[in-house]
Design a protein around this motif. Structure first.
Motif, short mmCIF file in Angstrom:
data_model
loop_
_atom_site.label_atom_id
_atom_site.label_comp_id
_atom_site.label_asym_id
_atom_site.label_seq_id
_atom_site.Cartn_x
_atom_site.Cartn_y
_atom_site.Cartn_z
N ILE A 84 30.05 -7.35 87.08
CA ILE A 84 29.25 -6.38 86.33
C ILE A 84 27.78 -6.67 86.60
CG2 ILE A 84 28.61 -5.55 84.04
CD1 ILE A 84 31.40 -6.20 83.10
N ASN A 85 27.09 -5.69 87.14
CA ASN A 85 25.68 -5.86 87.49
C ASN A 85 24.73 -5.21 86.50
OD1 ASN A 85 26.26 -7.25 89.95
ND2 ASN A 85 26.78 -5.30 90.90
N SER A 86 25.25 -4.64 85.43
CA SER A 86 24.39 -3.94 84.47
C SER A 86 24.46 -4.58 83.08
CB SER A 86 24.80 -2.47 84.39
OG SER A 86 26.18 -2.35 84.09
N GLY A 87 24.77 -5.86 83.03
CA GLY A 87 24.85 -6.52 81.73
C GLY A 87 23.50 -6.64 81.03
N TYR A 88 22.40 -6.51 81.78
CA TYR A 88 21.07 -6.64 81.19
C TYR A 88 20.63 -5.38 80.45
CZ TYR A 88 19.69 -3.80 85.16
OH TYR A 88 19.60 -2.79 86.08
N LYS A 89 21.42 -4.30 80.56
CA LYS A 89 21.04 -3.05 79.90
C LYS A 89 21.58 -3.03 78.48
CE LYS A 89 21.03 -0.37 84.19
NZ LYS A 89 21.58 0.80 84.92
N PRO A 90 20.76 -2.64 77.51
CA PRO A 90 21.24 -2.58 76.11
C PRO A 90 22.08 -1.33 75.86
CG PRO A 90 18.96 -1.88 76.22
CD PRO A 90 19.32 -2.30 77.62
N ASP A 91 23.22 -1.28 76.53
CA ASP A 91 24.06 -0.08 76.52
C ASP A 91 25.52 -0.41 76.22
OD1 ASP A 91 24.55 2.67 76.85
OD2 ASP A 91 25.10 2.39 78.94
N TRP A 92 25.79 -1.63 75.74
CA TRP A 92 27.17 -2.10 75.65
C TRP A 92 27.68 -2.05 74.21
CZ3 TRP A 92 29.90 -3.05 80.01
CH2 TRP A 92 29.16 -3.16 81.20
N GLN A 93 28.99 -1.81 74.11
CA GLN A 93 29.65 -1.75 72.82
C GLN A 93 31.01 -2.44 72.93
OE1 GLN A 93 30.49 2.21 71.47
NE2 GLN A 93 31.28 1.57 69.49
N LEU A 94 31.34 -3.26 71.95
CA LEU A 94 32.63 -3.94 71.90
C LEU A 94 33.65 -3.03 71.23
CD1 LEU A 94 34.29 -6.59 72.30
CD2 LEU A 94 33.58 -7.20 69.98
N ILE A 95 34.82 -2.89 71.86
CA ILE A 95 35.89 -2.07 71.31
C ILE A 95 36.84 -2.97 70.52
CG2 ILE A 95 37.78 -0.50 71.86
CD1 ILE A 95 34.99 0.62 72.40
#
Length: 201
Positions: A84-95
């Motif tokens: 995953i190369n976009s972990g630095y973006k504040p765009d993540w959500q835990l399901i």
């Protein structure tokens, strides 16, 4: 005192990937995370199942490191263990585990679009081009004002051009389209390092 925002408003409304994983047992191995912008943009499911996580323990903000995960983008599996190369973006959500089945049971997948192979020239360019041909004594045909299009394909762009693909495969290797984009040049370098003959572009 009122708060005044300066600059463009951010488009992401989630969290950083490692801010989520560092609060989970085993750094979230086996859990599902999603990018909120993908699920808002596409009807097909897009999610990641964490396989391995390697946080940077020298980081003070818990944002650095790299993750290997099973990636599903718009219903298509892109790999069982991809970085995953976009972990630095504040765009993540835990399901939550109760909601994971909703994503896993969704079999909706996108179908690649058939992209056109030609497009009309801009009017001014077409006029200059036709005047140039007429001045040189060349007969002008309607197809002379067409521009040939070629799609730059990637992970997130898989549009098909059947006529271009058939033509490219039928040409000898020395007559195929030469690489012009940075991505194509990098791909050829990787093939040369592996000792593989040149792929068709």
């Amino acid at each position: 005192m009122p708060v005044r925002y300066v600059g463009r408003q951010g488009t992401y409304t989630g969290k950083f990937l490692f801010n989520l994983l560092c609060n989970l047992k085993g750094f979230g191995v086996g859990r599902m995370v999603v990018r909120k912008s993908f699920n808002e943009r596409y009807a097909e499911p897009s999610y990641y199942i964490i396989k391995q996580a390697f946080p940077d323990l020298t980081s003070t903000d818990y944002k650095a490191g790299y993750v290997l995960a099973k990636q599903v983008f718009r219903g298509k599996c892109l790999g069982e263990e991809k970085r995953i190369n976009s972990g630095y973006k504040p765009d993540w959500q835990l399901i939550s585990k109760a909601d994971e089945e909703k994503y896993l049971s969704n079999k909706l997948a996108y179908e690649p679009l058939e992209a056109p192979t030609t497009a009309d020239m801009p009017p001014l360019l077409a006029k200059f081009y036709m005047d140039r041909l007429s001045r040189d004594g060349v007969e002008v045909k309607p197809e002379d004002t067409k521009l040939y299009l070629r799609v730059n394909r990637g992970v997130h762009n898989r549009a098909q051009q059947s006529q271009v693909d058939e033509l490219t495969e039928s040409l000898p290797s020395e007559e195929r389209i030469q690489p012009k984009t940075w991505a194509e040049r990098q791909m050829l370098k990787r093939y040369k390092r592996k000792g593989v003959s040149r792929p068709s572009l």
